[in-house]
Design an enzyme around this catalytic site. Sequence first.
Site, mmCIF file in Angstrom:
data_model
loop_
_atom_site.group_PDB
_atom_site.id
_atom_site.type_symbol
_atom_site.label_atom_id
_atom_site.label_comp_id
_atom_site.label_asym_id
_atom_site.label_seq_id
_atom_site.Cartn_x
_atom_site.Cartn_y
_atom_site.Cartn_z
ATOM 1 N N GLY A 220 -7.261 -0.179 6.398
ATOM 2 C CA GLY A 220 -8.052 -0.313 5.084
ATOM 3 C C GLY A 220 -8.499 -1.520 4.703
ATOM 4 O O GLY A 220 -8.237 -2.779 5.492
ATOM 5 N N GLY B 19 -1.832 -1.608 2.731
ATOM 6 C CA GLY B 19 -2.292 -1.326 1.309
ATOM 7 C C GLY B 19 -1.988 0.091 0.871
ATOM 8 O O GLY B 19 -1.292 0.742 1.589
ATOM 9 N N LYS C 190 -1.189 7.267 0.354
ATOM 10 C CA LYS C 190 -1.728 6.480 1.084
ATOM 11 C C LYS C 190 -2.696 7.576 1.867
ATOM 12 O O LYS C 190 -2.628 8.676 2.095
ATOM 13 C CB LYS C 190 -0.869 5.506 1.987
ATOM 14 C CG LYS C 190 -0.421 4.434 1.183
ATOM 15 C CD LYS C 190 0.832 3.740 2.348
ATOM 16 C CE LYS C 190 0.085 3.426 3.605
ATOM 17 N NZ LYS C 190 -1.110 2.803 3.686
ATOM 18 N N GLU D 53 0.322 5.175 9.983
ATOM 19 C CA GLU D 53 0.609 4.304 8.881
ATOM 20 C C GLU D 53 2.197 4.457 8.648
ATOM 21 O O GLU D 53 2.965 3.385 8.410
ATOM 22 C CB GLU D 53 -0.041 4.094 7.995
ATOM 23 C CG GLU D 53 -1.623 3.724 8.060
ATOM 24 C CD GLU D 53 -2.412 3.788 6.629
ATOM 25 O OE1 GLU D 53 -3.756 3.211 6.665
ATOM 26 O OE2 GLU D 53 -2.144 4.566 6.057
#
Length: 231
Positions: A32, A88, A100, A109
């Site tokens: 991101g 992030g 997320k 992630e």
Amino acid sequence: MEKDLHLHEKKCLAHEAATQVTSGMILGLGSGSTAKEFIFALAHRIQTESLAVHAIASSQNSYALAKQLAIPLLNPEKFSSLDLTVDGADEVDPQLRMIKGGGGAIFREKILLRAAKRSIILVDESKLVPVLGKFRVPLEISRFGRSAIIEEIRHLGYEGEWRLQDTGDLFITDSSNYIYDIFSPNSYPNPEKDLLKLIQIHGVIEVGFVIEKVEVWSSNSQGLISKKYSV
């Protein structure tokens, strides 16, 4: 103007997070726009300070950028633990529970977050919300049997839609799965319960609720950074 303001906040956060890196570390690189700024800040430290680190990227985009910037990358099949992951989030509630995966890399992630001894989540203050749910929650779904999987999801009371590419074709993750984005008119005051129900569906590979031990660093328009720690 607002876009430029958020970019300034992301750069401030990224540079601050990069100061936490020391030689010898193995790092997890998130995905991101905010993670992208961290990769730039990390590369600058490597180039100017001869910092000796290695990294694992959570997406092809992060991998390509890190490689372009000469950040040493490890085989993602070989690592077992990480010293630090920086990423992030799309939303963060007061208990530091998160949504997320807006970029479509939630499965990878989460692997990096769980493998890390320390995880720092970088967000501008607009991502801090009283309750999760304004942002859609991505589910990474097996391509095999996808219609049957969605029926189970709907049976539990969740509505959503398939994520599409700009071409109109179904979005395919770096792990060759689909993304189904769910939404709720009532938000998610107890995301742990939603996560448990959804992840138990066979064929749901990962869910975009993140309930992990993390540090959340947020920045306001003046560049002031606030740090919160989950327990």
